[in-house]
Design a protein around this motif. Structure first.
Motif, short mmCIF file in Angstrom:
data_model
loop_
_atom_site.label_atom_id
_atom_site.label_comp_id
_atom_site.label_asym_id
_atom_site.label_seq_id
_atom_site.Cartn_x
_atom_site.Cartn_y
_atom_site.Cartn_z
N VAL A 23 5.28 3.58 -0.47
CA VAL A 23 5.17 5.24 -0.18
C VAL A 23 5.42 6.09 -1.55
CG1 VAL A 23 6.24 4.56 2.11
CG2 VAL A 23 7.70 5.39 0.27
N TRP A 24 5.17 7.14 -1.09
CA TRP A 24 5.25 8.21 -2.23
C TRP A 24 6.73 8.06 -2.73
CZ3 TRP A 24 2.22 10.83 -5.39
CH2 TRP A 24 0.94 11.12 -5.19
N GLY A 25 6.98 8.08 -4.00
CA GLY A 25 8.30 7.74 -4.53
C GLY A 25 8.78 8.81 -5.66
N LEU A 26 10.10 9.21 -5.64
CA LEU A 26 10.57 9.98 -6.67
C LEU A 26 11.41 9.16 -7.59
CD1 LEU A 26 10.61 12.85 -7.77
CD2 LEU A 26 12.70 13.21 -6.33
N SER A 27 11.22 8.99 -8.96
CA SER A 27 11.90 7.80 -9.66
C SER A 27 12.43 8.50 -10.99
CB SER A 27 10.74 6.97 -9.86
OG SER A 27 10.49 6.37 -8.78
N GLY A 28 13.23 7.79 -11.63
CA GLY A 28 13.84 8.31 -12.90
C GLY A 28 14.40 6.75 -13.79
N ASP A 29 14.90 7.43 -14.86
CA ASP A 29 15.56 5.97 -15.56
C ASP A 29 16.83 5.85 -14.77
OD1 ASP A 29 16.89 4.61 -17.61
OD2 ASP A 29 16.48 5.95 -19.25
N ILE A 129 12.25 7.30 -1.60
CA ILE A 129 11.16 7.94 -0.81
C ILE A 129 11.20 9.49 -1.18
CG2 ILE A 129 10.40 8.64 1.49
CD1 ILE A 129 11.59 6.00 2.52
N ALA A 130 9.83 10.02 -1.68
CA ALA A 130 9.99 11.33 -1.86
C ALA A 130 10.08 12.19 -0.48
CB ALA A 130 8.53 11.62 -2.58
N ALA A 131 11.33 12.19 -0.29
CA ALA A 131 11.47 13.43 0.93
C ALA A 131 13.15 13.60 0.87
CB ALA A 131 11.24 12.67 2.16
N LYS A 139 2.90 10.92 4.11
CA LYS A 139 1.68 9.99 4.06
C LYS A 139 0.92 10.51 2.94
CE LYS A 139 2.83 7.50 7.75
NZ LYS A 139 3.32 6.27 7.38
N LYS A 140 0.62 11.89 2.90
CA LYS A 140 -0.25 12.22 1.80
C LYS A 140 0.65 13.30 0.70
CE LYS A 140 -2.31 14.48 4.89
NZ LYS A 140 -2.91 14.82 6.08
N SER A 141 0.02 13.33 -0.33
CA SER A 141 0.85 14.04 -1.44
C SER A 141 1.04 15.67 -0.84
CB SER A 141 -0.18 14.20 -2.54
OG SER A 141 0.04 15.10 -3.69
N GLY A 161 -8.46 5.19 -2.82
CA GLY A 161 -8.15 4.27 -1.99
C GLY A 161 -6.68 3.98 -1.61
N TRP A 162 -5.74 4.59 -2.30
CA TRP A 162 -4.30 4.13 -1.97
C TRP A 162 -3.93 4.94 -0.87
CZ3 TRP A 162 0.16 7.09 -1.53
CH2 TRP A 162 1.42 6.42 -1.56
N THR A 163 -3.14 4.12 -0.01
CA THR A 163 -2.70 4.92 1.12
C THR A 163 -1.19 4.88 1.31
OG1 THR A 163 -3.19 3.19 2.64
CG2 THR A 163 -4.78 5.02 2.56
N SER A 164 -0.30 5.72 1.77
CA SER A 164 1.02 5.58 1.91
C SER A 164 1.33 4.55 3.09
CB SER A 164 1.65 7.05 2.21
OG SER A 164 3.16 6.58 2.40
N GLY A 165 1.97 3.42 2.77
CA GLY A 165 2.52 2.40 4.00
C GLY A 165 3.70 2.61 4.60
N LYS A 166 4.35 1.69 4.67
CA LYS A 166 5.84 1.81 5.26
C LYS A 166 6.62 1.28 4.22
CE LYS A 166 5.61 -2.77 7.30
NZ LYS A 166 5.91 -3.84 8.41
N PRO A 167 7.79 1.88 4.27
CA PRO A 167 8.82 1.30 3.29
C PRO A 167 9.05 -0.14 3.26
CG PRO A 167 9.77 3.18 4.71
CD PRO A 167 8.70 2.53 5.45
#
Length: 184
Positions: A23-29, A129-131, A139-141, A161-167
């Motif tokens: 899915v869309w993610g928020l990430s860091g070190d 998850i970016a939420a 699901k979308k940006s 072609g990338w689509t958000s799926g499920k966790p």
């Protein structure tokens, strides 16, 4: 995909918004406590909840897990869908990333732009998850909340072609190799 700026943001301790293997993610070190705290604050994740780290290869597990049961390698290798494994004791990451019982959740990313990002970074990424915790998965940006977008120093667009799926599925492993699925 140009990841030069997102990599610099990660090295500076900032957050990056990006498509993961799920899915869309928020990430860091994952090794910087202040980055983990920023991620928790942004997504309103309570301190008693452990976070997931992303790695690029199973050979990295020994660096971040006190004792890796042999079963972990088979589970990860043969999983058809993305799989997060919760190990009893983590190490070499920010302390505030671990769950209160010191467990650590790890997903080995096998493909996609997220694999390029984590591999190029060369260290584990703490990711969620970016939420806001408890809110629907975007699901979308365009579905990502403005507060989450503003917290990210860099945003990597989804490739065509990338689509958000499920966790990912989540399985908890014991030191003796016993396991239980937490999320199927």
């Amino acid at each position: 995909m140009n990841i030069k700026m997102p990599l610099q943001a990660l090295r500076n301790g900032s957050l990056v918004l990006h498509p993961t293997d799920t899915v869309w993610g928020l990430s860091g070190d994952a090794t910087r406590p202040e980055t983990v705290e920023l991620l928790r604050k942004t997504c309103q994740i309570p301190p008693q909840q452990g976070l997931i780290i992303l790695l690029w290869d199973t050979s990295m597990l020994d660096r971040y897990v006190a004792k890796v049961p042999d079963l972990a390698f088979d589970l990860i290798e043969y999983a058809e869908d993305p799989l997060t494994v919760v190990f009893p004791q983590g190490k070499n990451v920010a302390e505030n990333l671990l769950a209160p019982d010191r467990s650590i959740a790890i997903r080995v990313v096998k493909s996609g732009p997220c694999l390029d990002l984590v591999k190029s970074f060369g260290k584990p990424l703490v990711s969620t998850i970016a939420a806001i915790s408890g809110q629907p998965i975007p699901k979308k940006s365009e579905d990502i909340a403005p507060d989450i977008r503003q917290a990210a120093q860099e945003i990597i667009p989804a490739p065509a072609g990338w689509t958000s799926g499920k966790p990912s599925r989540i399985v908890r492993l014991g030191v003796g190799g016993e396991f239980e699925f937490i999320r199927k």
